[in-house]
Design a protein around this motif. Structure first.
Motif, mmCIF file in Angstrom:
data_model
loop_
_atom_site.group_PDB
_atom_site.id
_atom_site.type_symbol
_atom_site.label_atom_id
_atom_site.label_comp_id
_atom_site.label_asym_id
_atom_site.label_seq_id
_atom_site.Cartn_x
_atom_site.Cartn_y
_atom_site.Cartn_z
ATOM 1 N N GLN A 126 0.849 -1.184 0.000
ATOM 2 C CA GLN A 126 0.000 0.000 0.000
ATOM 3 C C GLN A 126 0.885 1.234 0.000
ATOM 4 N N LEU A 127 0.312 2.328 -0.455
ATOM 5 C CA LEU A 127 1.030 3.586 -0.436
ATOM 6 C C LEU A 127 0.033 4.723 -0.323
ATOM 7 N N THR A 128 0.528 5.850 0.088
ATOM 8 C CA THR A 128 -0.280 7.056 0.066
ATOM 9 C C THR A 128 0.410 8.039 -0.860
ATOM 10 N N THR A 129 -0.386 8.893 -1.468
ATOM 11 C CA THR A 129 0.147 9.907 -2.365
ATOM 12 C C THR A 129 -0.743 11.137 -2.281
ATOM 13 N N ASP A 130 -0.139 12.277 -2.368
ATOM 14 C CA ASP A 130 -0.886 13.531 -2.308
ATOM 15 C C ASP A 130 -1.891 13.576 -3.459
ATOM 16 N N LYS A 131 -3.098 14.014 -3.171
ATOM 17 C CA LYS A 131 -4.144 14.076 -4.201
ATOM 18 C C LYS A 131 -3.757 14.975 -5.364
ATOM 19 N N LYS A 132 -2.842 15.901 -5.156
ATOM 20 C CA LYS A 132 -2.426 16.827 -6.217
ATOM 21 C C LYS A 132 -1.375 16.226 -7.147
ATOM 22 N N ARG A 133 -0.826 15.076 -6.817
ATOM 23 C CA ARG A 133 0.231 14.459 -7.632
ATOM 24 C C ARG A 133 -0.374 13.602 -8.749
ATOM 25 N N LYS A 134 -0.960 14.229 -9.721
ATOM 26 C CA LYS A 134 -1.651 13.508 -10.803
ATOM 27 C C LYS A 134 -0.701 12.621 -11.612
ATOM 28 N N ASP A 135 0.513 13.091 -11.893
ATOM 29 C CA ASP A 135 1.475 12.261 -12.627
ATOM 30 C C ASP A 135 1.838 11.015 -11.825
ATOM 31 N N ALA A 136 2.001 11.184 -10.518
ATOM 32 C CA ALA A 136 2.317 10.036 -9.660
ATOM 33 C C ALA A 136 1.164 9.043 -9.663
ATOM 34 N N HIS A 137 -0.066 9.538 -9.647
ATOM 35 C CA HIS A 137 -1.230 8.633 -9.664
ATOM 36 C C HIS A 137 -1.217 7.783 -10.930
ATOM 37 N N ARG A 138 -0.966 8.419 -12.062
ATOM 38 C CA ARG A 138 -0.912 7.652 -13.322
ATOM 39 C C ARG A 138 0.209 6.618 -13.282
#
Length: 152
Positions: free
Chosen positions: A119-131
């Protein structure tokens, strides 16, 4: 490129990576000598079983990092999880497969330690990271929340 568990000698390069980011630039602080907070935090990570920072090294330079924590649990029939955070790749190496290779290494390490889930968490603003995470097979299955606690 090789992947190893970070030592304190890698710490300045790790902090530099953390600051080389639009979000990290506002919440991290790279200076020489390093602020004691980073040195103390790294010592606590090293002391804790199942907690490590993995670095990607190319030509003796730290070009990427992430923190992998192994978390034994009771939920899901005692599932052990791997938690990934603090992911960074140097600007000069982005788009060259470093992040994917670093994740594959960390996932292999987690599997070897009995993890059935990463599992990981990522800032909601990091759209490139989400992709990027979705391309690796991660699914946005939960909403995360946090509470910042002041020790004052």
């Amino acid at each position: 490129m090789k992947f190893i568990t970070a030592t304190v000698e890698h710490l300045p390069a790790i902090v530099r990576l953390l600051t080389d980011d639009e979000f990290g630039a506002t919440r991290e602080r790279y200076e020489e000598p390093l602020p004691l907070e980073y040195i103390d935090a790294f010592a606590r990570i090293e002391e804790q079983i199942g907690n490590s920072i993995i670095v990607a090294i190319d030509k003796e330079e730290v070009i990427g990092c992430l923190q992998l924590t192994i978390i034994p649990g009771i939920a899901r029939l005692g599932t052990t999880r791997g938690q990934i955070e603090g992911v960074r790749v140097s600007h000069d190496y982005r788009g060259k497969g470093v992040g994917e290779s670093l994740f594959n290494y960390a996932i292999d390490q987690a599997k070897a330690k009995g993890c059935e889930m990463i599992q990981l968490t990522t800032d909601k603003k990091r759209k490139d990271a989400h992709r990027f995470y979705e391309r690796l097979g991660f699914v946005a299955s939960h909403d995360g929340m946090k509470l910042i606690i002041s020790n004052e």
